[in-house]
Design a protein around this motif. Structure first.
Motif, PDB file in Angstrom:
ATOM      1  N   LEU A  57      39.476  62.339  29.468  1.00 11.17           N
ATOM      2  CA  LEU A  57      40.407  63.448  29.288  1.00 11.17           C
ATOM      3  C   LEU A  57      41.863  63.002  29.371  1.00 11.17           C
ATOM      4  CD1 LEU A  57      38.484  66.040  31.480  1.00 11.17           C
ATOM      5  CD2 LEU A  57      38.474  65.846  28.986  1.00 11.17           C
ATOM      6  N   SER A  58      42.089  61.807  29.873  1.00 12.53           N
ATOM      7  CA  SER A  58      43.457  61.293  29.976  1.00 12.53           C
ATOM      8  C   SER A  58      43.436  59.776  29.809  1.00 12.53           C
ATOM      9  CB  SER A  58      44.056  61.644  31.346  1.00 12.53           C
ATOM     10  OG  SER A  58      43.363  60.936  32.372  1.00 12.53           O
ATOM     11  N   LYS A  59      44.627  59.233  29.572  1.00 13.42           N
ATOM     12  CA  LYS A  59      44.736  57.774  29.445  1.00 13.42           C
ATOM     13  C   LYS A  59      44.361  57.093  30.754  1.00 13.42           C
ATOM     14  CE  LYS A  59      47.899  54.110  28.087  1.00 13.42           C
ATOM     15  NZ  LYS A  59      49.213  53.762  27.585  1.00 13.42           N
ATOM     16  N   LYS A  60      44.773  57.699  31.867  1.00 17.54           N
ATOM     17  CA  LYS A  60      44.455  57.148  33.185  1.00 17.54           C
ATOM     18  C   LYS A  60      42.936  57.087  33.390  1.00 17.54           C
ATOM     19  CE  LYS A  60      45.418  57.859  38.094  1.00 17.54           C
ATOM     20  NZ  LYS A  60      46.041  58.717  39.098  1.00 17.54           N
ATOM     21  N   ASP A  61      42.240  58.144  33.023  1.00 16.62           N
ATOM     22  CA  ASP A  61      40.784  58.186  33.138  1.00 16.62           C
ATOM     23  C   ASP A  61      40.148  57.145  32.213  1.00 16.62           C
ATOM     24  OD1 ASP A  61      38.275  59.152  34.036  1.00 16.62           O
ATOM     25  OD2 ASP A  61      38.121  60.511  32.309  1.00 16.62           O
ATOM     26  N   PHE A  62      40.691  57.008  30.987  1.00 16.98           N
ATOM     27  CA  PHE A  62      40.188  56.018  30.036  1.00 16.98           C
ATOM     28  C   PHE A  62      40.277  54.615  30.632  1.00 16.98           C
ATOM     29  CE2 PHE A  62      41.192  52.852  26.768  1.00 16.98           C
ATOM     30  CZ  PHE A  62      40.051  52.928  25.980  1.00 16.98           C
ATOM     31  N   VAL A  63      41.441  54.252  31.151  1.00 20.80           N
ATOM     32  CA  VAL A  63      41.647  52.912  31.715  1.00 20.80           C
ATOM     33  C   VAL A  63      40.732  52.700  32.917  1.00 20.80           C
ATOM     34  CG1 VAL A  63      43.319  51.391  32.851  1.00 20.80           C
ATOM     35  CG2 VAL A  63      43.989  52.696  30.833  1.00 20.80           C
ATOM     36  N   TYR A  64      40.575  53.719  33.748  1.00 23.50           N
ATOM     37  CA  TYR A  64      39.701  53.635  34.909  1.00 23.50           C
ATOM     38  C   TYR A  64      38.265  53.305  34.487  1.00 23.50           C
ATOM     39  CZ  TYR A  64      36.934  55.190  38.920  1.00 23.50           C
ATOM     40  OH  TYR A  64      36.022  55.268  39.941  1.00 23.50           O
ATOM     41  N   ARG A  65      37.767  54.010  33.483  1.00 21.62           N
ATOM     42  CA  ARG A  65      36.392  53.786  33.007  1.00 21.62           C
ATOM     43  C   ARG A  65      36.235  52.398  32.381  1.00 21.62           C
ATOM     44  NH1 ARG A  65      32.921  57.407  35.274  1.00 21.62           N
ATOM     45  NH2 ARG A  65      33.975  59.392  35.380  1.00 21.62           N
ATOM     46  N   ILE A  66      37.244  51.961  31.655  1.00 20.73           N
ATOM     47  CA  ILE A  66      37.201  50.626  31.049  1.00 20.73           C
ATOM     48  C   ILE A  66      37.183  49.567  32.154  1.00 20.73           C
ATOM     49  CG2 ILE A  66      38.495  48.944  29.661  1.00 20.73           C
ATOM     50  CD1 ILE A  66      37.131  51.058  27.943  1.00 20.73           C
ATOM     51  N   LYS A  67      37.939  49.792  33.218  1.00 21.22           N
ATOM     52  CA  LYS A  67      37.927  48.852  34.348  1.00 21.22           C
ATOM     53  C   LYS A  67      36.547  48.795  34.997  1.00 21.22           C
ATOM     54  CE  LYS A  67      42.818  48.770  35.546  1.00 21.22           C
ATOM     55  NZ  LYS A  67      43.851  49.139  36.531  1.00 21.22           N
ATOM     56  N   ILE A  68      35.881  49.933  35.089  1.00 18.10           N
ATOM     57  CA  ILE A  68      34.520  49.947  35.636  1.00 18.10           C
ATOM     58  C   ILE A  68      33.590  49.162  34.705  1.00 18.10           C
ATOM     59  CG2 ILE A  68      32.505  51.376  36.183  1.00 18.10           C
ATOM     60  CD1 ILE A  68      34.471  53.542  37.156  1.00 18.10           C
ATOM     61  N   SER A  69      33.719  49.358  33.406  1.00 19.95           N
ATOM     62  CA  SER A  69      32.891  48.608  32.453  1.00 19.95           C
ATOM     63  C   SER A  69      33.116  47.109  32.602  1.00 19.95           C
ATOM     64  CB  SER A  69      33.214  49.037  31.015  1.00 19.95           C
ATOM     65  OG  SER A  69      32.746  50.339  30.757  1.00 19.95           O
ATOM     66  N   LYS A 106      33.345  41.263  28.757  1.00 20.00           N
ATOM     67  CA  LYS A 106      34.359  41.357  29.816  1.00 20.00           C
ATOM     68  C   LYS A 106      35.753  41.078  29.240  1.00 20.00           C
ATOM     69  CE  LYS A 106      35.353  37.972  32.181  1.00 20.00           C
ATOM     70  NZ  LYS A 106      36.156  36.971  32.699  1.00 20.00           N
ATOM     71  N   LYS A 107      35.864  40.069  28.397  1.00 23.53           N
ATOM     72  CA  LYS A 107      37.158  39.728  27.790  1.00 23.53           C
ATOM     73  C   LYS A 107      37.665  40.840  26.874  1.00 23.53           C
ATOM     74  CE  LYS A 107      36.537  34.738  28.102  1.00 23.53           C
ATOM     75  NZ  LYS A 107      36.166  33.522  27.395  1.00 23.53           N
ATOM     76  N   ILE A 108      36.752  41.478  26.159  1.00 25.00           N
ATOM     77  CA  ILE A 108      37.144  42.602  25.295  1.00 25.00           C
ATOM     78  C   ILE A 108      37.710  43.735  26.156  1.00 25.00           C
ATOM     79  CG2 ILE A 108      36.272  44.430  23.775  1.00 25.00           C
ATOM     80  CD1 ILE A 108      34.239  42.276  22.721  1.00 25.00           C
ATOM     81  N   PHE A 109      37.022  44.051  27.255  1.00 26.97           N
ATOM     82  CA  PHE A 109      37.519  45.112  28.142  1.00 26.97           C
ATOM     83  C   PHE A 109      38.859  44.729  28.765  1.00 26.97           C
ATOM     84  CE2 PHE A 109      32.904  46.493  28.524  1.00 26.97           C
ATOM     85  CZ  PHE A 109      33.085  47.597  27.710  1.00 26.97           C
ATOM     86  N   SER A 110      39.024  43.475  29.128  1.00 29.30           N
ATOM     87  CA  SER A 110      40.311  43.013  29.670  1.00 29.30           C
ATOM     88  C   SER A 110      41.425  43.203  28.654  1.00 29.30           C
ATOM     89  CB  SER A 110      40.227  41.540  30.085  1.00 29.30           C
ATOM     90  OG  SER A 110      39.372  41.387  31.182  1.00 29.30           O
ATOM     91  N   SER A 111      41.130  42.904  27.405  1.00 27.44           N
ATOM     92  CA  SER A 111      42.111  43.069  26.335  1.00 27.44           C
ATOM     93  C   SER A 111      42.456  44.556  26.133  1.00 27.44           C
ATOM     94  CB  SER A 111      41.535  42.480  25.038  1.00 27.44           C
ATOM     95  OG  SER A 111      42.411  42.698  23.973  1.00 27.44           O
ATOM     96  N   ILE A 112      41.454  45.411  26.183  1.00 29.12           N
ATOM     97  CA  ILE A 112      41.692  46.867  26.057  1.00 29.12           C
ATOM     98  C   ILE A 112      42.596  47.335  27.195  1.00 29.12           C
ATOM     99  CG2 ILE A 112      40.604  49.144  26.191  1.00 29.12           C
ATOM    100  CD1 ILE A 112      38.152  47.862  24.736  1.00 29.12           C
TER     101      ILE A 112
END
Length: 117
Positions: A57-69, A106-112
């Motif tokens: 729902l937000s950019k902050k939530d998006f980044v949080y989920r990507i960090k979990i991934s 992992k590298k793809i998520f780091s780049s995102i």
């Protein structure tokens, strides 16, 4: 041979499936069963959290989920390395391919994450 697909939802799904198929081949020792349970959880969580990120729902939530991934892909690598160290060499090639895929994801998520700052 068709070029490699880079749909990340599909790729993370395939990674989780590949981990499960790999685990089915291993001897049913106590350590493999326990380490396998951990790998099943972490490998599945990589893609599940990526799907959640795409519905954020937000950019902050998006980044949080990507960090979990990213964290879950690191954890998958950890369990794969333990399984590699405690099993016969006949499983090492497939194990190393899964470790490489986990590392690439992992590298793809780091780049995102970097691009989202």
């Amino acid at each position: 041979m068709e070029p490699k697909k880079y749909d990340l939802e599909e790729r993370t799904l395939q990674f989780a499936i590949d981990c499960r198929l790999f685990l089915k081949k291993l001897p049913k020792t106590i350590s493999n069963l326990e380490d396998g349970k951990q790998l099943i959880r972490s490998s599945g969580s990589v893609g599940a959290n990526y799907i959640e990120a795409n519905e954020a729902l937000s950019k902050k939530d998006f980044v949080y989920r990507i960090k979990i991934s990213r964290k879950e892909s690191k954890e998958s690598t950890y369990w794969l390395k333990i399984i590699k160290a405690t099993n016969d060499t006949e499983f090492q090639k497939e194990n190393m391919m899964l470790i490489q895929e986990s590392d690439e994801i992992k590298k793809i998520f780091s780049s995102i994450i970097e691009k989202s700052k």
